[in-house]
Design a protein around this motif. Structure first.
Motif, PDB file in Angstrom:
ATOM      1  N   UNK A   1       5.680   1.216   6.461  1.00  0.00           N
ATOM      2  CA  UNK A   1       4.543   1.825   5.774  1.00  0.00           C
ATOM      3  C   UNK A   1       4.294   1.151   4.426  1.00  0.00           C
ATOM      4  N   UNK A   2       5.367   0.822   3.701  1.00  0.00           N
ATOM      5  CA  UNK A   2       5.230   0.151   2.418  1.00  0.00           C
ATOM      6  C   UNK A   2       4.541  -1.202   2.544  1.00  0.00           C
ATOM      7  N   UNK A   3       4.888  -1.948   3.593  1.00  0.00           N
ATOM      8  CA  UNK A   3       4.234  -3.239   3.814  1.00  0.00           C
ATOM      9  C   UNK A   3       2.731  -3.057   4.050  1.00  0.00           C
ATOM     10  N   UNK A   4       2.375  -2.034   4.809  1.00  0.00           N
ATOM     11  CA  UNK A   4       0.962  -1.799   5.096  1.00  0.00           C
ATOM     12  C   UNK A   4       0.197  -1.486   3.813  1.00  0.00           C
ATOM     13  N   UNK A   5       0.801  -0.679   2.947  1.00  0.00           N
ATOM     14  CA  UNK A   5       0.159  -0.371   1.676  1.00  0.00           C
ATOM     15  C   UNK A   5       0.016  -1.642   0.828  1.00  0.00           C
ATOM     16  N   UNK A   6       1.041  -2.491   0.829  1.00  0.00           N
ATOM     17  CA  UNK A   6       0.982  -3.731   0.050  1.00  0.00           C
ATOM     18  C   UNK A   6      -0.122  -4.647   0.561  1.00  0.00           C
ATOM     19  N   UNK A   7      -0.311  -4.720   1.862  1.00  0.00           N
ATOM     20  CA  UNK A   7      -1.388  -5.553   2.402  1.00  0.00           C
ATOM     21  C   UNK A   7      -2.760  -5.012   1.988  1.00  0.00           C
ATOM     22  N   UNK A   8      -2.888  -3.697   2.054  1.00  0.00           N
ATOM     23  CA  UNK A   8      -4.147  -3.083   1.616  1.00  0.00           C
ATOM     24  C   UNK A   8      -4.393  -3.354   0.137  1.00  0.00           C
ATOM     25  N   UNK A   9      -3.354  -3.131  -0.684  1.00  0.00           N
ATOM     26  CA  UNK A   9      -3.513  -3.304  -2.123  1.00  0.00           C
ATOM     27  C   UNK A   9      -3.881  -4.723  -2.512  1.00  0.00           C
ATOM     28  N   UNK A  10      -3.318  -5.707  -1.818  1.00  0.00           N
ATOM     29  CA  UNK A  10      -3.632  -7.099  -2.130  1.00  0.00           C
ATOM     30  C   UNK A  10      -5.128  -7.358  -2.003  1.00  0.00           C
ATOM     31  N   UNK A  11      -5.734  -6.852  -0.947  1.00  0.00           N
ATOM     32  CA  UNK A  11      -7.158  -7.078  -0.724  1.00  0.00           C
ATOM     33  C   UNK A  11      -8.029  -6.141  -1.561  1.00  0.00           C
ATOM     34  N   UNK A  12      -7.602  -4.891  -1.691  1.00  0.00           N
ATOM     35  CA  UNK A  12      -8.392  -3.922  -2.461  1.00  0.00           C
ATOM     36  C   UNK A  12      -8.501  -4.313  -3.928  1.00  0.00           C
ATOM     37  N   UNK A  13      -7.419  -4.831  -4.491  1.00  0.00           N
ATOM     38  CA  UNK A  13      -7.386  -5.155  -5.923  1.00  0.00           C
ATOM     39  C   UNK A  13      -7.438  -6.659  -6.189  1.00  0.00           C
ATOM     40  N   UNK A  14      -7.621  -7.455  -5.125  1.00  0.00           N
ATOM     41  CA  UNK A  14      -7.619  -8.911  -5.259  1.00  0.00           C
ATOM     42  C   UNK A  14      -6.374  -9.367  -6.023  1.00  0.00           C
ATOM     43  N   UNK A  15      -5.251  -8.817  -5.615  1.00  0.00           N
ATOM     44  CA  UNK A  15      -3.976  -9.032  -6.298  1.00  0.00           C
ATOM     45  C   UNK A  15      -3.089  -9.941  -5.440  1.00  0.00           C
TER      46      UNK A  15
END
Length: 297
Positions: free
Chosen positions: A148-162
Protein backbone atom coordinates in the motif's frame (compact mmCIF):
# COMPACT_ATOMS: atom_id res chain seq x y z
CA UNK A 1 22.96 12.98 -6.68
CA UNK A 2 25.65 14.36 -4.40
CA UNK A 3 24.89 14.35 -0.69
CA UNK A 4 26.91 17.20 0.75
CA UNK A 5 25.47 20.46 2.02
CA UNK A 6 21.90 19.20 1.65
CA UNK A 7 18.96 19.47 4.01
CA UNK A 8 17.74 15.91 4.44
CA UNK A 9 14.61 14.73 6.26
CA UNK A 10 14.70 11.19 7.64
CA UNK A 11 11.64 9.38 8.95
CA UNK A 12 12.21 6.20 10.94
CA UNK A 13 15.45 7.48 12.51
CA UNK A 14 15.02 5.22 15.54
CA UNK A 15 14.46 2.00 13.59
CA UNK A 16 16.82 -0.64 12.27
CA UNK A 17 18.33 1.45 9.45
CA UNK A 18 17.69 5.03 10.52
CA UNK A 19 20.17 5.63 13.37
CA UNK A 20 23.37 4.71 11.54
CA UNK A 21 22.20 6.33 8.31
CA UNK A 22 21.14 9.59 9.99
CA UNK A 23 24.49 9.88 11.76
CA UNK A 24 26.45 9.16 8.59
CA UNK A 25 24.53 11.78 6.62
CA UNK A 26 24.85 14.38 9.38
CA UNK A 27 28.62 14.55 8.84
CA UNK A 28 28.16 16.58 5.63
CA UNK A 29 24.50 17.62 5.70
CA UNK A 30 21.76 19.11 7.81
CA UNK A 31 19.66 16.12 8.90
CA UNK A 32 16.17 16.57 10.34
CA UNK A 33 14.85 13.39 11.96
CA UNK A 34 11.11 12.85 12.46
CA UNK A 35 9.82 10.33 15.01
CA UNK A 36 7.88 10.13 18.26
CA UNK A 37 11.18 9.85 20.19
CA UNK A 38 9.55 8.09 23.13
CA UNK A 39 13.01 6.79 24.05
CA UNK A 40 14.91 9.87 25.21
CA UNK A 41 18.24 8.03 25.15
CA UNK A 42 17.88 7.31 21.43
CA UNK A 43 17.08 10.96 20.78
CA UNK A 44 20.08 12.10 22.82
CA UNK A 45 22.33 9.73 20.88
CA UNK A 46 21.18 11.18 17.56
CA UNK A 47 21.47 14.76 18.77
CA UNK A 48 25.02 14.05 19.92
CA UNK A 49 25.80 13.40 16.23
CA UNK A 50 24.27 16.75 15.18
CA UNK A 51 20.99 15.23 14.00
CA UNK A 52 18.06 17.62 14.56
CA UNK A 53 15.18 15.72 16.16
CA UNK A 54 11.56 16.85 15.79
CA UNK A 55 8.77 14.92 17.49
CA UNK A 56 6.15 13.83 14.94
CA UNK A 57 3.73 10.92 15.32
CA UNK A 58 3.15 9.46 11.84
CA UNK A 59 -0.05 7.77 12.95
CA UNK A 60 -1.63 11.25 12.97
CA UNK A 61 1.12 13.51 11.60
CA UNK A 62 1.37 17.22 12.38
CA UNK A 63 4.09 18.87 10.30
CA UNK A 64 3.37 22.43 11.43
CA UNK A 65 6.80 22.69 13.10
CA UNK A 66 8.66 21.01 10.23
CA UNK A 67 10.21 23.22 7.51
CA UNK A 68 9.03 22.58 3.95
CA UNK A 69 12.23 23.79 2.28
CA UNK A 70 14.32 20.62 2.17
CA UNK A 71 16.37 18.95 -0.55
CA UNK A 72 15.87 15.24 0.09
CA UNK A 73 13.37 13.10 2.00
CA UNK A 74 14.24 9.55 3.09
CA UNK A 75 11.06 7.80 4.19
CA UNK A 76 12.31 4.87 6.28
CA UNK A 77 9.36 4.82 8.67
CA UNK A 78 7.83 1.42 9.37
CA UNK A 79 5.71 -0.21 12.03
CA UNK A 80 4.85 -3.87 12.62
CA UNK A 81 2.23 -3.64 15.36
CA UNK A 82 -0.17 -6.13 13.77
CA UNK A 83 -2.96 -3.56 14.05
CA UNK A 84 -4.25 -2.84 10.55
CA UNK A 85 -5.32 0.83 10.99
CA UNK A 86 -2.05 1.74 12.72
CA UNK A 87 0.24 -0.08 10.29
CA UNK A 88 -1.54 1.25 7.21
CA UNK A 89 -1.47 4.78 8.67
CA UNK A 90 2.31 4.72 9.14
CA UNK A 91 3.41 2.60 6.18
CA UNK A 92 1.00 4.02 3.59
CA UNK A 93 -1.06 7.08 4.55
CA UNK A 94 1.86 8.91 6.18
CA UNK A 95 3.74 8.61 2.88
CA UNK A 96 1.08 10.76 1.23
CA UNK A 97 1.23 13.35 4.00
CA UNK A 98 5.03 13.50 3.72
CA UNK A 99 4.99 13.88 -0.04
CA UNK A 100 2.41 16.63 0.17
CA UNK A 101 4.38 18.57 2.78
CA UNK A 102 7.72 18.14 0.99
CA UNK A 103 6.41 18.38 -2.58
CA UNK A 104 9.16 20.84 -3.54
CA UNK A 105 12.03 18.52 -2.60
CA UNK A 106 14.63 17.50 -5.17
CA UNK A 107 14.11 13.81 -4.48
CA UNK A 108 11.99 11.49 -2.32
CA UNK A 109 13.17 7.98 -1.42
CA UNK A 110 10.48 5.61 -0.21
CA UNK A 111 12.02 2.62 1.53
CA UNK A 112 9.97 -0.47 0.81
CA UNK A 113 10.83 -4.14 1.36
CA UNK A 114 11.36 -7.47 -0.31
CA UNK A 115 8.32 -8.50 1.72
CA UNK A 116 6.11 -7.13 -1.07
CA UNK A 117 6.85 -10.15 -3.30
CA UNK A 118 4.77 -13.32 -3.59
CA UNK A 119 6.85 -16.26 -2.23
CA UNK A 120 8.12 -18.37 -5.12
CA UNK A 121 10.21 -21.13 -3.55
CA UNK A 122 13.42 -19.14 -3.41
CA UNK A 123 13.79 -18.00 -7.03
CA UNK A 124 15.18 -14.47 -7.59
CA UNK A 125 12.68 -11.62 -7.47
CA UNK A 126 13.01 -8.98 -10.17
CA UNK A 127 11.38 -5.60 -9.71
CA UNK A 128 8.50 -6.88 -11.89
CA UNK A 129 7.84 -10.06 -9.89
CA UNK A 130 4.27 -10.59 -8.61
CA UNK A 131 3.29 -9.06 -5.27
CA UNK A 132 1.90 -11.10 -2.40
CA UNK A 133 1.58 -11.50 1.36
CA UNK A 134 5.16 -12.68 1.88
CA UNK A 135 5.22 -12.28 5.68
CA UNK A 136 1.62 -13.33 6.40
CA UNK A 137 2.38 -15.94 9.07
CA UNK A 138 4.91 -13.97 11.11
CA UNK A 139 3.75 -10.38 10.51
CA UNK A 140 0.24 -10.43 9.00
CA UNK A 141 -0.02 -6.69 8.29
CA UNK A 142 3.52 -6.01 7.08
CA UNK A 143 3.58 -7.05 3.41
CA UNK A 144 0.17 -5.57 2.61
CA UNK A 145 1.06 -2.29 4.36
CA UNK A 146 4.31 -2.03 2.40
CA UNK A 147 2.50 -2.71 -0.89
CA UNK A 148 0.00 0.00 0.00
CA UNK A 149 2.86 2.39 0.81
CA UNK A 150 4.38 1.86 -2.63
CA UNK A 151 1.05 2.66 -4.27
CA UNK A 152 0.77 5.90 -2.33
CA UNK A 153 4.36 6.82 -3.30
CA UNK A 154 3.60 6.27 -6.98
CA UNK A 155 0.52 8.45 -6.73
CA UNK A 156 2.39 11.16 -4.83
CA UNK A 157 5.20 11.29 -7.38
CA UNK A 158 2.76 12.15 -10.16
CA UNK A 159 0.33 14.23 -8.09
CA UNK A 160 3.07 16.52 -6.75
CA UNK A 161 5.55 16.16 -9.64
CA UNK A 162 7.99 14.94 -7.01
CA UNK A 163 10.94 12.83 -8.29
CA UNK A 164 10.64 9.56 -6.39
CA UNK A 165 12.47 6.27 -6.09
CA UNK A 166 10.97 3.23 -4.36
CA UNK A 167 13.77 1.05 -2.96
CA UNK A 168 12.91 -2.48 -1.80
CA UNK A 169 15.37 -3.22 0.98
CA UNK A 170 16.41 -6.76 1.88
CA UNK A 171 17.74 -7.64 5.37
CA UNK A 172 19.72 -4.63 6.57
CA UNK A 173 22.19 -5.06 9.42
CA UNK A 174 25.24 -3.38 10.91
CA UNK A 175 27.47 -3.04 13.93
CA UNK A 176 24.43 -2.10 16.00
CA UNK A 177 22.26 -5.07 15.08
CA UNK A 178 19.67 -6.30 12.60
CA UNK A 179 17.78 -9.55 12.04
CA UNK A 180 20.94 -11.69 12.42
CA UNK A 181 21.50 -10.08 15.83
CA UNK A 182 18.21 -11.52 17.08
CA UNK A 183 19.38 -14.94 15.93
CA UNK A 184 22.63 -14.39 17.83
CA UNK A 185 20.68 -13.66 21.00
CA UNK A 186 18.57 -16.78 20.44
CA UNK A 187 21.67 -18.95 20.06
CA UNK A 188 23.18 -17.50 23.21
CA UNK A 189 19.95 -18.38 25.02
CA UNK A 190 19.92 -21.93 23.62
CA UNK A 191 16.73 -21.31 21.65
CA UNK A 192 15.82 -23.10 18.42
CA UNK A 193 15.70 -21.01 15.24
CA UNK A 194 12.87 -21.71 12.81
CA UNK A 195 13.61 -21.41 9.08
CA UNK A 196 11.45 -21.88 6.03
CA UNK A 197 11.90 -25.20 4.17
CA UNK A 198 12.62 -23.26 0.94
CA UNK A 199 16.20 -22.70 2.13
CA UNK A 200 15.65 -19.42 4.01
CA UNK A 201 18.07 -17.41 1.82
CA UNK A 202 18.35 -13.62 1.81
CA UNK A 203 20.58 -10.79 0.62
CA UNK A 204 22.23 -9.15 3.62
CA UNK A 205 23.15 -5.47 3.20
CA UNK A 206 25.37 -3.61 5.66
CA UNK A 207 24.69 -0.11 7.02
CA UNK A 208 27.79 1.23 5.27
CA UNK A 209 26.61 0.00 1.89
CA UNK A 210 23.15 1.39 2.53
CA UNK A 211 24.66 4.84 3.05
CA UNK A 212 26.97 4.45 0.06
CA UNK A 213 24.08 3.41 -2.21
CA UNK A 214 22.00 6.51 -1.45
CA UNK A 215 23.48 8.94 -4.01
CA UNK A 216 22.99 6.41 -6.81
CA UNK A 217 19.47 5.56 -5.72
CA UNK A 218 18.44 9.20 -5.40
CA UNK A 219 19.87 9.78 -8.86
CA UNK A 220 17.16 7.41 -10.13
CA UNK A 221 14.31 9.45 -8.59
CA UNK A 222 11.84 10.30 -11.33
CA UNK A 223 8.25 10.97 -12.30
CA UNK A 224 6.69 8.42 -12.59
CA UNK A 225 8.48 6.83 -9.64
CA UNK A 226 11.31 4.38 -10.30
CA UNK A 227 11.45 1.06 -8.42
CA UNK A 228 14.63 -0.85 -7.56
CA UNK A 229 15.64 -3.81 -5.45
CA UNK A 230 18.02 -2.60 -2.71
CA UNK A 231 20.30 -5.41 -1.63
CA UNK A 232 23.80 -6.80 -1.69
CA UNK A 233 24.52 -9.42 -4.39
CA UNK A 234 25.72 -11.85 -1.68
CA UNK A 235 23.12 -14.52 -0.97
CA UNK A 236 23.23 -16.14 2.48
CA UNK A 237 20.94 -18.54 4.33
CA UNK A 238 19.93 -18.14 7.97
CA UNK A 239 21.67 -21.43 8.74
CA UNK A 240 24.90 -20.12 7.17
CA UNK A 241 24.95 -16.83 9.02
CA UNK A 242 23.99 -18.46 12.32
CA UNK A 243 26.75 -21.06 12.01
CA UNK A 244 29.25 -18.32 11.21
CA UNK A 245 28.15 -16.11 14.12
CA UNK A 246 28.27 -19.04 16.54
CA UNK A 247 31.85 -19.74 15.50
CA UNK A 248 32.85 -16.09 16.01
CA UNK A 249 30.96 -15.76 19.28
CA UNK A 250 31.89 -19.10 20.79
CA UNK A 251 28.30 -19.98 21.65
CA UNK A 252 26.73 -23.37 20.89
CA UNK A 253 25.92 -24.08 17.21
CA UNK A 254 22.42 -23.11 16.07
CA UNK A 255 19.46 -25.42 16.53
CA UNK A 256 17.84 -25.05 13.10
CA UNK A 257 14.23 -26.22 12.80
CA UNK A 258 12.25 -26.18 9.55
CA UNK A 259 8.83 -24.57 9.83
CA UNK A 260 6.33 -23.74 7.09
CA UNK A 261 5.22 -20.64 9.00
CA UNK A 262 8.73 -19.12 9.03
CA UNK A 263 9.44 -16.20 6.68
CA UNK A 264 10.11 -17.48 3.13
CA UNK A 265 13.29 -16.77 1.23
CA UNK A 266 13.74 -13.32 -0.26
CA UNK A 267 16.22 -13.79 -3.07
CA UNK A 268 16.60 -10.54 -4.96
CA UNK A 269 17.76 -9.96 -8.50
CA UNK A 270 20.35 -7.23 -7.90
CA UNK A 271 21.11 -6.44 -11.54
CA UNK A 272 20.03 -2.80 -11.39
CA UNK A 273 21.69 -1.84 -8.10
CA UNK A 274 24.94 -3.52 -9.27
CA UNK A 275 24.84 -1.46 -12.47
CA UNK A 276 24.52 1.71 -10.39
CA UNK A 277 27.20 0.75 -7.82
CA UNK A 278 29.12 -2.45 -8.59
CA UNK A 279 31.46 -2.53 -5.59
CA UNK A 280 30.37 -3.42 -2.04
CA UNK A 281 32.12 -2.02 1.04
CA UNK A 282 31.34 -4.79 3.55
CA UNK A 283 31.07 -8.50 2.82
CA UNK A 284 28.64 -10.50 4.92
CA UNK A 285 31.29 -12.38 6.91
CA UNK A 286 33.23 -9.25 7.81
CA UNK A 287 30.00 -7.44 8.63
CA UNK A 288 28.66 -10.20 10.87
CA UNK A 289 32.01 -10.59 12.61
CA UNK A 290 31.96 -6.89 13.44
CA UNK A 291 28.37 -7.11 14.66
CA UNK A 292 29.13 -10.05 16.98
CA UNK A 293 32.27 -8.41 18.37
CA UNK A 294 30.45 -5.13 18.86
CA UNK A 295 27.72 -6.86 20.89
CA UNK A 296 29.48 -9.21 23.34
CA UNK A 297 27.48 -11.54 25.54
Amino acid sequence: MGLKGKTIVVTGPTGMVGPALSKALAVDNRVIALARFSDTAVRADLEASEVECLAVDLVAPDFSAVPREVDVVLNLAVIKSGDWPTDLAVCAEATGHLMSHFRDAEAFLHCSSGAVYQPNGGEPFTEDSPHGNHHEHMMPTYSISKIAGESVARFGAQEFDLPTVIARLNVPYGDGGGWPYFHLLMMRAGMAIEVNPDGARYNLIHDEDIAADLPALLGQASVPAATLNWASPELVSIAQWCEFMAEVDGCDPPQIVKADAAIPSTVMDTTHIRELRPERLVGWQDGLRRMVQNNPA
